[in-house]
Design an enzyme around this catalytic site. Sequence first.
Site, PDB file in Angstrom:
ATOM      1  CD  GLU A 114     -90.305 -47.391  37.899  1.00  0.00           C
ATOM      2  OE1 GLU A 114     -90.286 -46.833  39.020  1.00  0.00           O
ATOM      3  OE2 GLU A 114     -89.364 -48.085  37.471  1.00  0.00           O
TER       4      GLU A 114
ATOM      5  CE  LYS B  20     -91.132 -51.148  32.285  1.00  0.00           C
ATOM      6  NZ  LYS B  20     -90.752 -50.476  33.551  1.00  0.00           N
TER       7      LYS B  20
ATOM      8  CD  GLU C  66     -89.864 -54.697  39.718  1.00  0.00           C
ATOM      9  OE1 GLU C  66     -90.059 -53.814  38.847  1.00  0.00           O
ATOM     10  OE2 GLU C  66     -88.736 -54.958  40.183  1.00  0.00           O
TER      11      GLU C  66
ATOM     12  CG  ASP D   3     -88.202 -48.679  31.879  1.00  0.00           C
ATOM     13  OD1 ASP D   3     -89.446 -48.660  31.925  1.00  0.00           O
ATOM     14  OD2 ASP D   3     -87.508 -49.522  32.472  1.00  0.00           O
TER      15      ASP D   3
ATOM     16  CG  ASP E  75     -85.480 -47.677  34.732  1.00  0.00           C
ATOM     17  OD1 ASP E  75     -85.696 -48.890  34.945  1.00  0.00           O
ATOM     18  OD2 ASP E  75     -86.082 -46.769  35.349  1.00  0.00           O
ATOM     19  CB  SER E  76     -82.822 -52.920  34.909  1.00  0.00           C
ATOM     20  OG  SER E  76     -83.239 -53.359  33.631  1.00  0.00           O
TER      21      SER E  76
HETATM   22  O1  KIV Z   1     -86.055 -51.726  34.080  1.00  0.00           O
HETATM   23  C1  KIV Z   1     -86.458 -52.901  34.097  1.00  0.00           C
HETATM   24  O2  KIV Z   1     -85.704 -53.851  33.862  1.00  0.00           O
HETATM   25  C2  KIV Z   1     -87.853 -53.148  34.424  1.00  0.00           C
HETATM   26  C3  KIV Z   1     -88.271 -54.569  34.611  1.00  0.00           C
HETATM   27  C4  KIV Z   1     -87.874 -55.032  35.957  1.00  0.00           C
HETATM   28  C5  KIV Z   1     -89.715 -54.756  34.381  1.00  0.00           C
HETATM   29  O3  KIV Z   1     -88.608 -52.237  34.558  1.00  0.00           O
END
Ligand code: KIV
Length: 272
Positions: free
Chosen positions: A123, A121, A190, A91, A52-53
């Site tokens: 969090e 994934k 992280e 994510d 989600d980055s």
């Molecule tokens: O969204 C992302 O890029 C991440 C990484 C920093 C692991 O979750």
Amino acid sequence: MSTAKGEDKKVTTHTLLEMKKRGEKISMLTAYDFSLARILDDAGIDVLLVGDSASNVMAGHETTLPITLDQMIYHASSVVRAVKRALVVVDLPFGSYQGNSKEALNSSIRIMKESGAHAVKLEGGREVKDPIERILSAGVPVMGHLGLTPQSIYKFGTYVVRAKEEGEAQRLIEDANLLAETGCFAIVLEKIPAQLATRVAQEVKIPIIGIGAGAGVDGQVLVLHDMLGINHEFHPRFLRRYASLYEEIKAATENYISDVKSRDFPNEREQY
Ligand code: KIV
């Protein structure tokens, strides 16, 4: 040892567990689009994370919070179309799983069905146990994410190193064990102290992938645009840059502009 080329066997969650067992490090990078994902897969990356980055690096938002499930599915399906070998993990975006297990299941099913990705994934630790169980019950593999969890940035207030205090470190160890017992196939840690991350990787049976978590874990992940130097303003201590694409792309663009203005481009051989 896998030679990590396109013709190799596909990477699965089982492959990652086997890699941990024989001490082979896992390589993971983020990817958001077809063209770059194809290069990373051809290079032999083990795992591609549609992070989600994307909210930051693709859309220019300040945080990961604004990206939507539809947008994540768009990025994920572009990546999946490029990939022959890597495991593709996506994510679950902010608001698509917290506090509502049924919604978490529906979001995960949409990702798997509409993008063709291989896993999701999310969090958090004990507070997302129910959503994880519900997602797993549908046969969708889940990767956890502990330590600095960017979707909670407004709770933390800053992006500083997490779990430096004994209480938070203890809670993180308990959460990592809980995620493994619940059935997650791997965990991202992280920005936490290297010693703590090493302890988690030794104690927990599933693969631990670090970002800013030192060398004692089972694999490493970086945000692609950071490690390629496209995002040239971000330089935390944990980041190693493997290219300086901001400078290269800028110089190429300046050369192009100059050639157009000077009428050097196109020349006779570049026209019909
Ligand atoms: O969204 C992302 O890029 C991440 C990484 C920093 C692991 O979750």
